[in-house]
Motif scaffolding. Structure first.
Motif, short mmCIF file in Angstrom:
data_model
loop_
_atom_site.label_atom_id
_atom_site.label_comp_id
_atom_site.label_asym_id
_atom_site.label_seq_id
_atom_site.Cartn_x
_atom_site.Cartn_y
_atom_site.Cartn_z
N TRP A 1 25.51 20.17 66.12
CA TRP A 1 25.76 21.00 65.23
C TRP A 1 24.09 21.21 64.53
CZ3 TRP A 1 30.10 23.62 64.54
CH2 TRP A 1 31.04 23.36 64.88
N VAL A 2 23.55 20.17 64.29
CA VAL A 2 22.28 20.04 63.60
C VAL A 2 21.02 20.87 64.23
CG1 VAL A 2 20.77 18.86 62.25
CG2 VAL A 2 23.18 17.97 62.32
N LYS A 3 20.50 21.85 63.59
CA LYS A 3 19.23 22.65 64.09
C LYS A 3 18.09 21.86 63.49
CE LYS A 3 17.29 27.30 64.03
NZ LYS A 3 17.60 28.59 63.79
N ASP A 4 18.21 21.60 62.12
CA ASP A 4 17.07 21.04 61.51
C ASP A 4 17.59 20.00 60.23
OD1 ASP A 4 14.55 20.34 60.51
OD2 ASP A 4 14.21 21.89 59.26
N ALA A 5 16.95 18.87 60.20
CA ALA A 5 17.40 18.11 59.12
C ALA A 5 16.31 17.47 58.25
CB ALA A 5 18.06 16.85 59.83
N ARG A 6 16.49 17.14 57.08
CA ARG A 6 15.30 16.83 56.08
C ARG A 6 15.98 15.56 55.03
NH1 ARG A 6 10.55 17.71 54.42
NH2 ARG A 6 10.02 17.34 52.29
N LEU A 7 15.49 14.37 55.40
CA LEU A 7 15.89 13.32 54.51
C LEU A 7 15.00 12.91 53.29
CD1 LEU A 7 18.06 10.88 54.22
CD2 LEU A 7 16.29 9.60 55.26
N THR A 8 15.48 13.18 52.03
CA THR A 8 14.38 12.90 50.81
C THR A 8 15.01 11.81 49.89
OG1 THR A 8 15.77 14.75 49.72
CG2 THR A 8 13.92 15.37 50.61
N TYR A 9 13.94 11.09 49.54
CA TYR A 9 14.31 10.00 48.61
C TYR A 9 14.31 10.43 47.10
CZ TYR A 9 13.44 5.50 46.13
OH TYR A 9 13.55 4.42 45.28
N GLN A 10 15.28 9.97 46.48
CA GLN A 10 15.68 10.09 45.01
C GLN A 10 15.70 8.70 44.27
OE1 GLN A 10 18.82 12.79 44.86
NE2 GLN A 10 17.42 14.61 45.34
N PRO A 11 14.68 8.27 43.57
CA PRO A 11 14.88 6.87 42.98
C PRO A 11 16.11 6.71 42.25
CG PRO A 11 12.56 7.79 42.47
CD PRO A 11 13.42 8.89 43.09
N PHE A 12 16.74 5.57 42.20
CA PHE A 12 16.18 4.29 42.60
C PHE A 12 16.50 3.98 44.03
CE2 PHE A 12 17.38 -0.25 42.83
CZ PHE A 12 15.94 -0.89 42.98
N ASN A 13 17.88 4.41 44.42
CA ASN A 13 18.39 4.05 45.94
C ASN A 13 18.95 5.12 46.30
OD1 ASN A 13 20.57 3.66 43.90
ND2 ASN A 13 21.32 1.99 45.08
N HIS A 14 18.71 6.25 45.82
CA HIS A 14 19.52 7.59 46.44
C HIS A 14 18.84 8.31 47.44
CE1 HIS A 14 22.85 10.33 45.60
NE2 HIS A 14 21.83 11.57 45.93
N PHE A 15 19.24 8.86 48.52
CA PHE A 15 18.81 9.38 49.63
C PHE A 15 19.57 10.73 49.66
CE2 PHE A 15 17.16 5.39 50.57
CZ PHE A 15 15.90 5.71 50.94
N LEU A 16 19.09 12.09 50.02
CA LEU A 16 19.71 13.10 50.11
C LEU A 16 19.28 13.75 51.72
CD1 LEU A 16 21.43 15.56 49.06
CD2 LEU A 16 19.29 16.56 48.22
N LEU A 17 20.32 13.87 52.43
CA LEU A 17 20.10 14.35 53.71
C LEU A 17 20.52 15.89 53.72
CD1 LEU A 17 19.58 14.02 56.94
CD2 LEU A 17 21.75 13.21 57.12
N THR A 18 19.58 16.88 54.13
CA THR A 18 20.02 18.27 54.10
C THR A 18 19.80 18.77 55.39
OG1 THR A 18 18.81 18.25 51.76
CG2 THR A 18 19.11 20.56 52.94
N VAL A 19 21.05 19.44 55.72
CA VAL A 19 21.15 19.68 57.37
C VAL A 19 21.24 21.19 57.24
CG1 VAL A 19 21.97 17.65 57.94
CG2 VAL A 19 23.47 19.60 57.32
N GLU A 20 20.56 21.76 58.36
CA GLU A 20 20.77 23.17 58.75
C GLU A 20 21.45 23.23 60.21
OE1 GLU A 20 18.42 27.34 60.02
OE2 GLU A 20 17.14 25.44 59.29
N GLU A 21 22.67 23.87 60.25
CA GLU A 21 23.55 24.04 61.37
C GLU A 21 23.19 25.18 62.12
OE1 GLU A 21 27.41 21.81 59.62
OE2 GLU A 21 27.47 23.96 59.91
N TYR A 22 23.48 25.09 63.49
CA TYR A 22 23.39 26.22 64.51
C TYR A 22 24.64 27.06 64.10
CZ TYR A 22 19.95 23.87 67.33
OH TYR A 22 18.71 23.32 67.94
N PRO A 23 24.39 28.29 64.20
CA PRO A 23 25.66 29.20 63.94
C PRO A 23 26.51 29.20 65.13
CG PRO A 23 23.59 30.33 63.62
CD PRO A 23 23.21 29.02 64.15
N VAL A 24 28.00 29.44 64.59
CA VAL A 24 28.95 29.33 65.61
C VAL A 24 29.03 30.71 66.07
CG1 VAL A 24 31.27 29.05 66.37
CG2 VAL A 24 30.27 27.43 64.81
N VAL A 25 29.01 31.18 67.52
CA VAL A 25 28.90 32.59 67.97
C VAL A 25 30.33 32.85 68.90
CG1 VAL A 25 26.44 32.70 68.20
CG2 VAL A 25 27.79 31.78 70.27
#
Length: 354
Positions: free
Chosen positions: A178-202
């Motif tokens: 599903w994933v076209k692109d992904a980005r993992l960002t760190y947010q103190p103290f122990n928090h992570f945010l995984l932001t994904v971009e999906e391929y469109p369903v045709v």
């Protein structure tokens, strides 16, 4: 004559110069000062007595074992305080004897050693591996599946997760279709945010009663339940994996509005065209169009769509012409059509070329 005698003479002289009213006022002020000091002294004594009573009440409520434990703590604390004071005194004496540059070096070493010690202590605590990872941006993919795709382990340290963020992003793209692109960002103290971009369903492939999403990347998703299907997109049947990939590349060139015109897509090969598709449109018409030319020839249909009397079959296998549903079902060839039908075909071909 001594200084004290001189002072006494000055004071006596000063007092002699005061009037009776001034003298009384001075005595009054001195009296108020004495009373104030006396009240302050009494207040402190009362406070000390109250604290002593409270301490006695607390000690009376304690069990012998608790009293012994308190005494031990106090002795231990007293010894620690004494050691700390002695250590500080020694360090101060030693620092006074050191040059400024040497003192700076010692302070730097002590600071770094303290930081390393604190870091080492942190690493052996559970907090070093406790991570909270949130997923955002996904619409079709399952959040738990995406977390699994990161390959992050519960035993991984927070700082190693930060250092390996690029590899984790690659893991998500590799492990999830599903994933076209992904980005993992760190947010103190122990928090992570995984932001994904999906391929469109045709579109959706139907096989043996099972549904799979066809993504713009040409990949197929895992099996989906019927309630997970977007009813505005076409159902595809009879295509091989390579043909599905080719279809996805053709469909991703189309707009969302164009994709939503398709109701179903089936492979209906002929001797002349092995990849001929039969596409049922939502306006009631049917297209016959080669898979490899889908995106190229579809705009021609849109030009003539308003002039068609539904339902008709628009055949784009070779050129562009229309037949009725009955003629299409009985496989009547172009050479067997009437003169009027030939005239209609010429008109459609002319409109499409325009």
């Amino acid at each position: 004559m001594s200084k004290s005698e001189d002072k006494e003479q000055v004071e006596v002289g000063t007092q002699a110069e005061l009037t009776e009213w001034q003298q009384r006022n001075l005595e009054f002020i001195e009296k108020k000062e004495r009373e104030k000091k006396e009240r302050e002294k009494q207040r402190k004594e009362e406070l000390a007595k109250r604290l002593a009573r409270e301490q006695e009440e607390i000690e009376a409520a304690l069990t012998p074992s608790e009293k012994r434990a308190i005494l031990k703590r106090e002795k231990r604390k007293k010894k620690q305080d004494q050691k700390r004071i002695k250590s500080q005194q020694k360090a101060q004496k030693k620092a006074r004897r050191m040059p400024a540059s040497q003192r700076f070096g010692v302070i730097t070493v002590i600071t770094l050693s303290s930081l390393i010690l604190l870091w080492s202590i942190f690493l052996i605590t559970p907090f070093a591996t406790q991570k909270v990872i949130d997923v955002t941006g996904q619409q079709e993919a399952d959040s738990n599946a995406l977390l699994k795709a990161t390959e992050i382990k519960t035993s991984d340290y927070i700082f190693t997760t930060i250092l390996n963020s690029k590899q984790i992003e690659e893991n998500v793209k590799k492990n999830s279709v599903w994933v076209k692109d992904a980005r993992l960002t760190y947010q103190p103290f122990n928090h992570f945010l995984l932001t994904v971009e999906e391929y469109p369903v045709v579109a959706y492939q139907v096989k043996d009663g099972n549904y799979q999403a066809i993504l713009s990347s040409g990949e197929l998703s895992e099996q989906l339940a019927s309630d997970q299907i977007d009813s505005t997109l076409a159902l595809v049947d009879g295509l091989s994996q390579s043909q599905v990939s080719t279809l996805a590349k053709q469909l991703k060139k189309l707009s969302k509005e164009q994709l939503q015109q398709f109701q179903s897509i089936s492979l209906t090969p002929t001797k002349a065209t092995s990849d001929l598709l039969t596409i049922l449109l939502r306006d009631g018409n049917t297209l016959k169009i080669p898979l490899s030319e889908l995106a190229e020839k579809l705009p021609y249909y849109q030009k003539i769509q308003s002039s068609l009397m539904s339902p008709v079959v628009v055949d784009m296998e070779v050129g562009i012409y229309t037949t009725s549903e009955e003629n299409s079902d009985t496989n009547i060839t172009t050479s067997e059509t009437s003169t009027a039908s030939s005239s209609s075909q010429e008109t459609i071909a002319t409109e499409a070329s325009q």
